[in-house]
Design a protein around this motif. Structure first.
Motif, PDB file in Angstrom:
ATOM      1  N   VAL A 130       0.892  -1.159   0.000  1.00  0.00           N
ATOM      2  CA  VAL A 130       0.000   0.000   0.000  1.00  0.00           C
ATOM      3  C   VAL A 130       0.930   1.208   0.000  1.00  0.00           C
ATOM      4  N   PRO A 131       0.505   2.364  -0.495  1.00  0.00           N
ATOM      5  CA  PRO A 131       1.377   3.537  -0.429  1.00  0.00           C
ATOM      6  C   PRO A 131       1.695   3.886   1.025  1.00  0.00           C
ATOM      7  N   ILE A 132       2.958   4.161   1.293  1.00  0.00           N
ATOM      8  CA  ILE A 132       3.426   4.497   2.640  1.00  0.00           C
ATOM      9  C   ILE A 132       4.123   5.840   2.576  1.00  0.00           C
ATOM     10  N   ALA A 133       3.884   6.672   3.581  1.00  0.00           N
ATOM     11  CA  ALA A 133       4.566   7.957   3.697  1.00  0.00           C
ATOM     12  C   ALA A 133       5.598   7.852   4.814  1.00  0.00           C
ATOM     13  N   VAL A 134       6.817   8.308   4.532  1.00  0.00           N
ATOM     14  CA  VAL A 134       7.886   8.328   5.528  1.00  0.00           C
ATOM     15  C   VAL A 134       8.210   9.787   5.809  1.00  0.00           C
ATOM     16  N   HIS A 192      -8.741  17.951   3.642  1.00  0.00           N
ATOM     17  CA  HIS A 192      -9.760  18.462   4.565  1.00  0.00           C
ATOM     18  C   HIS A 192      -9.235  18.717   5.972  1.00  0.00           C
ATOM     19  N   ALA A 193      -7.920  18.767   6.138  1.00  0.00           N
ATOM     20  CA  ALA A 193      -7.267  19.109   7.402  1.00  0.00           C
ATOM     21  C   ALA A 193      -7.439  18.077   8.512  1.00  0.00           C
ATOM     22  N   ALA A 194      -7.776  16.828   8.181  1.00  0.00           N
ATOM     23  CA  ALA A 194      -7.742  15.772   9.193  1.00  0.00           C
ATOM     24  C   ALA A 194      -6.291  15.643   9.655  1.00  0.00           C
ATOM     25  N   ALA A 195      -6.077  15.312  10.910  1.00  0.00           N
ATOM     26  CA  ALA A 195      -4.718  15.215  11.436  1.00  0.00           C
ATOM     27  C   ALA A 195      -4.497  13.852  12.077  1.00  0.00           C
ATOM     28  N   PHE A 196      -3.252  13.360  11.981  1.00  0.00           N
ATOM     29  CA  PHE A 196      -2.884  12.066  12.531  1.00  0.00           C
ATOM     30  C   PHE A 196      -1.576  12.185  13.300  1.00  0.00           C
ATOM     31  N   ASP A 197      -1.496  11.473  14.429  1.00  0.00           N
ATOM     32  CA  ASP A 197      -0.263  11.399  15.199  1.00  0.00           C
ATOM     33  C   ASP A 197       0.680  10.455  14.463  1.00  0.00           C
ATOM     34  N   LEU A 198       1.873  10.909  14.119  1.00  0.00           N
ATOM     35  CA  LEU A 198       2.808  10.084  13.367  1.00  0.00           C
ATOM     36  C   LEU A 198       3.353   8.918  14.195  1.00  0.00           C
ATOM     37  N   ARG A 199       3.326   9.042  15.522  1.00  0.00           N
ATOM     38  CA  ARG A 199       3.841   7.973  16.381  1.00  0.00           C
ATOM     39  C   ARG A 199       2.867   6.815  16.502  1.00  0.00           C
ATOM     40  N   THR A 200       1.561   7.125  16.524  1.00  0.00           N
ATOM     41  CA  THR A 200       0.555   6.096  16.793  1.00  0.00           C
ATOM     42  C   THR A 200      -0.381   5.835  15.622  1.00  0.00           C
ATOM     43  N   GLY A 201      -0.498   6.789  14.709  1.00  0.00           N
ATOM     44  CA  GLY A 201      -1.450   6.686  13.613  1.00  0.00           C
ATOM     45  C   GLY A 201      -2.857   7.111  13.983  1.00  0.00           C
ATOM     46  N   LEU A 202      -3.063   7.441  15.245  1.00  0.00           N
ATOM     47  CA  LEU A 202      -4.408   7.814  15.698  1.00  0.00           C
ATOM     48  C   LEU A 202      -4.811   9.187  15.167  1.00  0.00           C
ATOM     49  N   PRO A 203      -6.083   9.349  14.818  1.00  0.00           N
ATOM     50  CA  PRO A 203      -6.541  10.669  14.380  1.00  0.00           C
ATOM     51  C   PRO A 203      -6.535  11.634  15.558  1.00  0.00           C
ATOM     52  N   CYS A 204      -6.109  12.846  15.306  1.00  0.00           N
ATOM     53  CA  CYS A 204      -6.109  13.866  16.361  1.00  0.00           C
ATOM     54  C   CYS A 204      -6.761  15.139  15.863  1.00  0.00           C
ATOM     55  N   GLY A 205      -7.591  14.994  14.875  1.00  0.00           N
ATOM     56  CA  GLY A 205      -8.339  16.117  14.359  1.00  0.00           C
ATOM     57  C   GLY A 205      -9.363  15.641  13.343  1.00  0.00           C
ATOM     58  N   ILE A 247       3.795   5.823   7.966  1.00  0.00           N
ATOM     59  CA  ILE A 247       2.361   5.561   8.122  1.00  0.00           C
ATOM     60  C   ILE A 247       1.770   5.285   6.743  1.00  0.00           C
ATOM     61  N   ASP A 248       0.549   4.750   6.724  1.00  0.00           N
ATOM     62  CA  ASP A 248      -0.171   4.654   5.453  1.00  0.00           C
ATOM     63  C   ASP A 248      -0.246   6.053   4.852  1.00  0.00           C
ATOM     64  N   ASP A 249      -0.011   6.150   3.567  1.00  0.00           N
ATOM     65  CA  ASP A 249      -0.017   7.464   2.929  1.00  0.00           C
ATOM     66  C   ASP A 249      -1.420   7.987   2.656  1.00  0.00           C
ATOM     67  N   THR A 250      -2.412   7.128   2.676  1.00  0.00           N
ATOM     68  CA  THR A 250      -3.766   7.538   2.314  1.00  0.00           C
ATOM     69  C   THR A 250      -4.584   7.905   3.542  1.00  0.00           C
ATOM     70  N   CYS A 251      -5.123   9.109   3.552  1.00  0.00           N
ATOM     71  CA  CYS A 251      -5.983   9.576   4.646  1.00  0.00           C
ATOM     72  C   CYS A 251      -7.203   8.665   4.754  1.00  0.00           C
ATOM     73  N   THR A 252      -7.606   8.338   5.983  1.00  0.00           N
ATOM     74  CA  THR A 252      -8.766   7.472   6.189  1.00  0.00           C
ATOM     75  C   THR A 252     -10.080   8.215   6.022  1.00  0.00           C
ATOM     76  N   HIS A 253     -10.054   9.533   5.960  1.00  0.00           N
ATOM     77  CA  HIS A 253     -11.277  10.295   5.737  1.00  0.00           C
ATOM     78  C   HIS A 253     -11.643  10.307   4.258  1.00  0.00           C
ATOM     79  N   GLN A 254     -10.657  10.595   3.429  1.00  0.00           N
ATOM     80  CA  GLN A 254     -10.868  10.622   1.993  1.00  0.00           C
ATOM     81  C   GLN A 254      -9.522  10.381   1.332  1.00  0.00           C
ATOM     82  N   ASP A 255      -9.524   9.881   0.133  1.00  0.00           N
ATOM     83  CA  ASP A 255      -8.286   9.457  -0.524  1.00  0.00           C
ATOM     84  C   ASP A 255      -7.382  10.633  -0.884  1.00  0.00           C
ATOM     85  N   ALA A 256      -6.577  11.062   0.080  1.00  0.00           N
ATOM     86  CA  ALA A 256      -5.598  12.115  -0.154  1.00  0.00           C
ATOM     87  C   ALA A 256      -4.247  11.625   0.353  1.00  0.00           C
ATOM     88  N   SER A 257      -3.190  12.090  -0.262  1.00  0.00           N
ATOM     89  CA  SER A 257      -1.836  11.680   0.100  1.00  0.00           C
ATOM     90  C   SER A 257      -1.347  12.470   1.312  1.00  0.00           C
TER      91      SER A 257
END
Length: 104
Positions: free
Chosen positions: A22-26, A62-75, A36-46
């Motif tokens: 799967v696409p991965i972002a470093v 859409h400005a969704a935010a993710f913690d890079l350490r855990t992958g959890l959404p924080c916004g 982390i996975d490169d694809t936003c879980t809200h909508q398909d954005a890199s």
């Protein structure tokens, strides 16, 4: 594990998108590397095209935010986490483990 890039190609504050199973972002956050996975879980954005601040990446769509350490959404609007992957550096090469870590 697979080769992601040369460490010299990923200076602090930068990110790179890797085509894997799967696409991965470093990301390089002040010398610490996160994958982390490169694809936003809200909508398909890199996410590799997003903005990084304080170990969080903000999706450029859409400005969704993710913690890079855990992958959890924080916004909002994201509600589902992205998977994270272990990263190692050996002899100047960045390697990413292909097995995702479980979200805590």
């Amino acid at each position: 594990m697979f080769e992601a890039c040369q460490m010299s190609d990923l200076p602090p504050g930068e990110s790179v998108r890797i085509e894997a199973h799967v696409p991965i972002a470093v990301f390089n956050v002040e010398g610490d590397l996160y994958a982390i996975d490169d694809t936003c879980t809200h909508q398909d954005a890199s996410l590799s095209e997003g903005w990084v601040e304080d170990c969080r990446v903000e999706c450029p769509l859409h400005a969704a935010a993710f913690d890079l350490r855990t992958g959890l959404p924080c916004g909002l609007p994201a509600k589902r986490p992205v998977r994270t992957y272990p990263v190692q550096v050996a002899e100047g090469m960045v390697y990413v483990e292909t097995e995702a870590q479980e979200v805590a």
